[in-house]
Design a protein around this motif. Structure first.
Motif, PDB file in Angstrom:
ATOM      1  N   VAL A 221      14.860 106.993 -63.146  1.00 60.17           N
ATOM      2  CA  VAL A 221      15.737 105.872 -62.788  1.00 60.17           C
ATOM      3  C   VAL A 221      14.986 104.574 -62.497  1.00 60.17           C
ATOM      4  CG1 VAL A 221      17.601 107.369 -61.953  1.00 60.17           C
ATOM      5  CG2 VAL A 221      15.796 106.599 -60.371  1.00 60.17           C
ATOM      6  N   PHE A 222      13.673 104.579 -62.655  1.00 58.99           N
ATOM      7  CA  PHE A 222      12.877 103.388 -62.358  1.00 58.99           C
ATOM      8  C   PHE A 222      12.270 102.821 -63.632  1.00 58.99           C
ATOM      9  CE2 PHE A 222      12.604 106.090 -58.529  1.00 58.99           C
ATOM     10  CZ  PHE A 222      13.281 105.250 -57.646  1.00 58.99           C
ATOM     11  N   ASP A 223      12.261 101.487 -63.740  1.00 57.81           N
ATOM     12  CA  ASP A 223      11.648 100.857 -64.908  1.00 57.81           C
ATOM     13  C   ASP A 223      10.132 100.771 -64.711  1.00 57.81           C
ATOM     14  OD1 ASP A 223      11.006  98.493 -63.400  1.00 57.81           O
ATOM     15  OD2 ASP A 223      12.845  97.489 -64.044  1.00 57.81           O
ATOM     16  N   ALA A 224       9.433 100.231 -65.701  1.00 59.28           N
ATOM     17  CA  ALA A 224       7.967 100.205 -65.679  1.00 59.28           C
ATOM     18  C   ALA A 224       7.423  99.385 -64.507  1.00 59.28           C
ATOM     19  CB  ALA A 224       7.441  99.667 -66.999  1.00 59.28           C
ATOM     20  N   THR A 225       8.057  98.271 -64.191  1.00 54.92           N
ATOM     21  CA  THR A 225       7.600  97.448 -63.067  1.00 54.92           C
ATOM     22  C   THR A 225       7.799  98.189 -61.749  1.00 54.92           C
ATOM     23  OG1 THR A 225       8.066  95.408 -64.275  1.00 54.92           O
ATOM     24  CG2 THR A 225       7.919  95.235 -61.865  1.00 54.92           C
TER      25      THR A 225
ATOM     26  N   GLU B 265      20.290  94.657 -52.346  1.00 53.20           N
ATOM     27  CA  GLU B 265      19.368  93.912 -53.203  1.00 53.20           C
ATOM     28  C   GLU B 265      19.382  94.396 -54.648  1.00 53.20           C
ATOM     29  OE1 GLU B 265      17.763  91.210 -52.734  1.00 53.20           O
ATOM     30  OE2 GLU B 265      17.692  90.957 -50.574  1.00 53.20           O
ATOM     31  N   GLY B 266      20.203  95.406 -54.950  1.00 55.03           N
ATOM     32  CA  GLY B 266      20.341  95.824 -56.337  1.00 55.03           C
ATOM     33  C   GLY B 266      19.862  97.216 -56.674  1.00 55.03           C
ATOM     34  N   MET B 267      19.311  97.933 -55.705  1.00 52.38           N
ATOM     35  CA  MET B 267      18.962  99.323 -55.975  1.00 52.38           C
ATOM     36  C   MET B 267      20.252 100.117 -56.180  1.00 52.38           C
ATOM     37  SD  MET B 267      15.895 100.221 -53.261  1.00 52.38           S
ATOM     38  CE  MET B 267      15.859 101.930 -53.785  1.00 52.38           C
ATOM     39  N   THR B 268      20.199 101.120 -57.027  1.00 49.36           N
ATOM     40  CA  THR B 268      21.347 102.007 -57.190  1.00 49.36           C
ATOM     41  C   THR B 268      21.214 103.165 -56.207  1.00 49.36           C
ATOM     42  OG1 THR B 268      20.277 103.417 -58.830  1.00 49.36           O
ATOM     43  CG2 THR B 268      21.451 101.449 -59.657  1.00 49.36           C
ATOM     44  N   GLN B 269      22.309 103.862 -55.982  1.00 49.84           N
ATOM     45  CA  GLN B 269      22.252 105.043 -55.121  1.00 49.84           C
ATOM     46  C   GLN B 269      21.313 106.079 -55.733  1.00 49.84           C
ATOM     47  OE1 GLN B 269      23.791 105.349 -51.969  1.00 49.84           O
ATOM     48  NE2 GLN B 269      22.337 107.043 -51.869  1.00 49.84           N
ATOM     49  N   ALA B 270      21.315 106.194 -57.051  1.00 48.69           N
ATOM     50  CA  ALA B 270      20.415 107.147 -57.721  1.00 48.69           C
ATOM     51  C   ALA B 270      18.949 106.781 -57.457  1.00 48.69           C
ATOM     52  CB  ALA B 270      20.695 107.187 -59.219  1.00 48.69           C
TER      53      ALA B 270
END
Length: 177
Positions: free
Chosen positions: A108-112, A90-95
């Protein structure tokens, strides 16, 4: 090993619910084999989680992110193992996947995503969501998405609790059926 034996989907009293599960999921895995002990619950479960996973406007990435966070908090390896590959698809990165258990200190996470993770944490750990946490997620999601996020978090807390209370593991041998 699970606390009780997995149900046989070929038993007459399980056939209708088993067919409902197969129509949605193609096969009947460990969790659904356990739920077949209560056929109306098994069928309703499929309807509920199909709505959460396949009929929601919430992004798949955000949905899987909070599901994985719930699995991490609740120590639910079956849930984590089932949803980690979905999260990546669904688009998550391994990081991001690697950072879910300690998301508060990760960059590694945006504000949302951070708002949704905080919301999932509050619902999972405390049930009551503080006003500032609710406001942060409300600013980033539509009312429909906020309801879908809330139901996703509540629902997957239910999943992890069922899995862990009944000790359902993906490597348990399943009898034929």
């Amino acid at each position: 090993m699970a606390r009780i034996p997995y149900a046989d989907p070929d038993r007459p009293e399980h056939r209708e619910a088993a067919a409902h599960i197969r129509a949605s999921r193609k096969s009947i895995g460990h969790l659904h084999r356990m739920l077949l002990h209560a056929p109306p619950i098994a069928a309703g479960w499929i309807d509920m989680y199909d709505a959460v996973r396949f009929n929601s406007t919430l992004s798949g990435k955000l949905r899987e992110l909070v599901i994985l966070r719930i699995a991490a908090i609740n120590g639910a390896p079956y849930e984590w193992n089932a949803h980690a590959p979905i999260g990546l698809a669904e688009g998550m990165t391994q990081a991001q996947l690697d950072a879910v258990p300690e998301w508060e200190t990760a960059s590694v996470f945006d504000a949302t995503e951070r708002a949704a993770l905080a919301y999932a944490d509050a619902m999972t750990r405390h049930v009551h969501v503080p006003d500032d946490v609710a406001a942060a997620v409300r600013e980033r999601l539509s009312p429909r998405e906020l309801v879908e996020l809330t139901v996703t978090v509540a629902g997957y807390n239910c999943v992890s609790r069922v899995l862990e209370a009944l000790v359902i593991r993906g490597d348990d041998p399943l009898p034929p059926g």
